[in-house]
Design a protein around this motif. Structure first.
Motif, PDB file in Angstrom:
ATOM      1  N   UNK A 247       0.840  -1.207   0.000  1.00  0.00           N
ATOM      2  CA  UNK A 247       0.000   0.000   0.000  1.00  0.00           C
ATOM      3  C   UNK A 247       0.874   1.254   0.000  1.00  0.00           C
ATOM      4  N   UNK A 248       1.995   1.194  -0.730  1.00  0.00           N
ATOM      5  CA  UNK A 248       2.865   2.362  -0.773  1.00  0.00           C
ATOM      6  C   UNK A 248       3.058   2.915  -2.174  1.00  0.00           C
ATOM      7  N   UNK A 249       2.515   2.241  -3.197  1.00  0.00           N
ATOM      8  CA  UNK A 249       2.636   2.728  -4.568  1.00  0.00           C
ATOM      9  C   UNK A 249       1.321   2.523  -5.311  1.00  0.00           C
ATOM     10  N   UNK A 250       0.954   3.519  -6.110  1.00  0.00           N
ATOM     11  CA  UNK A 250      -0.185   3.403  -7.017  1.00  0.00           C
ATOM     12  C   UNK A 250       0.301   3.588  -8.446  1.00  0.00           C
ATOM     13  N   UNK A 251      -0.197   2.736  -9.358  1.00  0.00           N
ATOM     14  CA  UNK A 251       0.245   2.710 -10.750  1.00  0.00           C
ATOM     15  C   UNK A 251      -0.900   3.135 -11.671  1.00  0.00           C
ATOM     16  N   UNK A 252      -0.588   4.044 -12.582  1.00  0.00           N
ATOM     17  CA  UNK A 252      -1.561   4.475 -13.588  1.00  0.00           C
ATOM     18  C   UNK A 252      -0.919   4.357 -14.972  1.00  0.00           C
ATOM     19  N   UNK A 253      -1.726   3.981 -15.963  1.00  0.00           N
ATOM     20  CA  UNK A 253      -1.266   3.870 -17.351  1.00  0.00           C
ATOM     21  C   UNK A 253      -0.044   2.959 -17.463  1.00  0.00           C
ATOM     22  N   UNK A 254       0.023   1.967 -16.597  1.00  0.00           N
ATOM     23  CA  UNK A 254       1.099   0.974 -16.628  1.00  0.00           C
ATOM     24  C   UNK A 254       0.567  -0.298 -17.278  1.00  0.00           C
ATOM     25  N   UNK A 392       5.712  -9.370 -17.457  1.00  0.00           N
ATOM     26  CA  UNK A 392       6.433  -8.322 -16.724  1.00  0.00           C
ATOM     27  C   UNK A 392       5.626  -7.023 -16.729  1.00  0.00           C
ATOM     28  N   UNK A 393       5.779  -6.284 -15.653  1.00  0.00           N
ATOM     29  CA  UNK A 393       5.199  -4.952 -15.577  1.00  0.00           C
ATOM     30  C   UNK A 393       6.118  -3.972 -16.304  1.00  0.00           C
ATOM     31  N   UNK A 394       5.532  -3.069 -17.083  1.00  0.00           N
ATOM     32  CA  UNK A 394       6.313  -2.058 -17.803  1.00  0.00           C
ATOM     33  C   UNK A 394       5.576  -0.728 -17.775  1.00  0.00           C
ATOM     34  N   UNK A 395       6.291   0.330 -18.105  1.00  0.00           N
ATOM     35  CA  UNK A 395       5.763   1.697 -18.230  1.00  0.00           C
ATOM     36  C   UNK A 395       5.399   2.289 -16.871  1.00  0.00           C
ATOM     37  N   UNK A 396       6.306   3.116 -16.354  1.00  0.00           N
ATOM     38  CA  UNK A 396       6.144   3.633 -14.998  1.00  0.00           C
ATOM     39  C   UNK A 396       6.262   5.153 -14.931  1.00  0.00           C
ATOM     40  N   UNK A 397       5.757   5.824 -15.949  1.00  0.00           N
ATOM     41  CA  UNK A 397       5.795   7.288 -15.955  1.00  0.00           C
ATOM     42  C   UNK A 397       4.728   7.891 -15.058  1.00  0.00           C
ATOM     43  N   UNK A 398       3.806   7.049 -14.593  1.00  0.00           N
ATOM     44  CA  UNK A 398       2.712   7.548 -13.747  1.00  0.00           C
ATOM     45  C   UNK A 398       2.576   6.668 -12.504  1.00  0.00           C
ATOM     46  N   UNK A 399       3.658   6.516 -11.782  1.00  0.00           N
ATOM     47  CA  UNK A 399       3.661   5.786 -10.513  1.00  0.00           C
ATOM     48  C   UNK A 399       3.816   6.798  -9.389  1.00  0.00           C
ATOM     49  N   UNK A 400       2.956   6.692  -8.374  1.00  0.00           N
ATOM     50  CA  UNK A 400       2.944   7.676  -7.299  1.00  0.00           C
ATOM     51  C   UNK A 400       2.942   6.980  -5.942  1.00  0.00           C
ATOM     52  N   UNK A 401       3.626   7.584  -4.968  1.00  0.00           N
ATOM     53  CA  UNK A 401       3.578   7.037  -3.610  1.00  0.00           C
ATOM     54  C   UNK A 401       2.181   7.176  -3.025  1.00  0.00           C
TER      55      UNK A 401
END
Length: 426
Positions: A247-254, A392-401
């Motif tokens: 519960x420390x990171x939220x991913x968008x458009x990943x 695999x997870x890719x694309x992390x331009x929209x990752x927020x704490x």
């Protein structure tokens, strides 16, 4: 067939490749496109690097302002996007792969990402930075590739109203379905060719057709690859388990990148055979023919005297990556920003650590050996363990704490798993 031709044929995907359909890009065009052979003598860029071919989604080098290159050592170079997206993605990788990282959540996350080898730049343009990443398709002979965007929203909490409306219009069902097929590339055994489906195909899938649309990825022209479906399910389940426990990171458009071996051969090919690029020796002492060193900087040493200086705006972006959160949480049009993300700004220790990566390896020296060592660790049982399938997870331009679980991503993963299980059971 020339070596460059072979390199292009096997250097696929991590960076989200885009294939344009012939003629109009009308959304009604949803059929497969037959890939044409890459012509010999493809133009090289930046110390022998070549653009990745056969992309299934995203930015293409030479067409868009940013794109993906294949490095001669078998890695891929993802050009840094403009601020704040590019610096944010670089900061994410540098924190997850920091040498002194002791956070068990981030250490576990490493298992689900491409390996990160630091930032890279060319002597011709030392301020143009690239992320040097593992090529997830590298071990495959006939890789079948699918890119699936995950989550109920493809815009982050700080997006403008215009951006939000733009993303919702692209795929109104994102909130209900929780994932979007951005592109697929499937090897057809009978014709020894690939069928490709672009983003317009994925956006044309609705709730009643999503199962059939997704099943196309696992059909090789002769049979449904249930072994690949089963292995994919297992790998997605592990990623879901990670998300449910953090519960420390939220991913968008990943996205999730799916790759499985399309060749009817059941054993994974040897690396030297599956990736002709590996037969090309690195320049002696890592100096290209023109006698100019390229730069492969880990984040900690960017700005060293031998590599010039990182532009001041980029340096500020890295050190104050999430200053925009304070602006977003203060009000304005970001009224619906999740509470967990806003409160995380008050104690954002995950992202406050200085980037500390391993010592610099000029020109990727040591990267190939590291990749070969990893390949050797897989061992002869890799295929039976699902080694012929990668997710695999890719694309992390929209990752927020954040301080709250990423419910949007969890929702998308659960829905995706549900569809995959339905396909497997039929």
């Amino acid at each position: 067939m020339s070596t460059q031709h072979q390199i292009m044929d096997s250097s696929l995907a991590l960076g989200k490749l885009e294939i344009k359909s012939p003629g109009s890009l009308d959304i009604s065009h949803s059929g497969p496109t037959k890939e044409k052979n890459v012509q010999d003598g493809v133009q090289t860029h930046l110390n022998g690097c070549v653009p990745l071919s056969h992309q299934v989604a995203g930015h293409k080098y030479g067409v868009d302002k940013v794109g993906i290159l294949q490095h001669p050592d078998g890695t891929v170079l993802k050009q840094l996007q403009p601020p704040p997206r590019g610096p944010r993605e670089m900061q994410f990788y540098s924190q997850v792969y920091a040498e002194d990282c002791s956070d068990p959540v981030l250490l576990d996350l490493q298992h689900y990402l491409p390996k990160y080898f630091g930032a890279w730049s060319s002597p011709d343009s030392p301020t143009d930075l690239y992320l040097k990443l593992e090529d997830v398709t590298r071990k495959f002979n006939k890789p079948c590739i699918m890119d699936v965007k995950i989550g109920q929203r493809s815009y982050d909490p700080y997006a403008s109203q215009e951006k939000r409306e733009q993303q919702i219009k692209k795929y109104p069902l994102m909130e209900e379905i929780g994932f979007l097929v951005l592109g697929m590339r499937i090897y057809k055994v009978s014709s020894d060719s690939y069928d490709t489906y672009d983003q317009h195909y994925g956006r044309g899938l609705v709730k009643d057709t999503i199962k059939e649309g997704l099943s196309k990825f696992f059909y090789n022209g002769r049979s449904l690859r249930k072994d690949a479906i089963s292995a994919s399910i297992q790998k997605v389940e592990r990623i879901l388990q990670w998300f449910e426990g953090q519960s420390q990171l939220n991913f968008y458009a990943s996205s999730l990148l799916f790759v499985y071996e399309g060749s009817p051969q059941r054993s994974a090919p040897k690396m030297a055979d599956s990736h002709p690029a590996e037969k090309t020796p690195l320049p002696k002492a890592c100096v290209p023919n023109d006698g100019v060193l390229e730069y492969n900087n880990n984040i900690r040493v960017i700005g060293a005297a031998e590599n010039g200086r990182v532009p001041e705006p980029l340096g500020r972006s890295l050190s104050n990556m999430y200053a925009l959160h304070r602006r977003g949480c203060s009000g304005g049009h970001h009224g619906d920003i999740p509470t967990g993300i806003c409160s995380a700004q008050q104690d954002n220790s995950t992202w406050k650590r200085a980037s500390q990566n391993s010592p610099e390896q000029p020109n990727g020296n040591g990267v190939r050996a590291q990749l070969e060592e990893e390949e050797g660790r897989r061992g002869p049982d890799a295929v039976r363990d699902g080694g012929d399938v990668e997710v695999r997870m890719i694309d992390f331009a929209h990752v927020f704490p954040s301080q709250a679980r990423d419910e949007g991503y969890v929702y998308g993963l659960k829905n995706l798993l549900s569809v995959l299980r339905q396909i497997l059971s039929e």
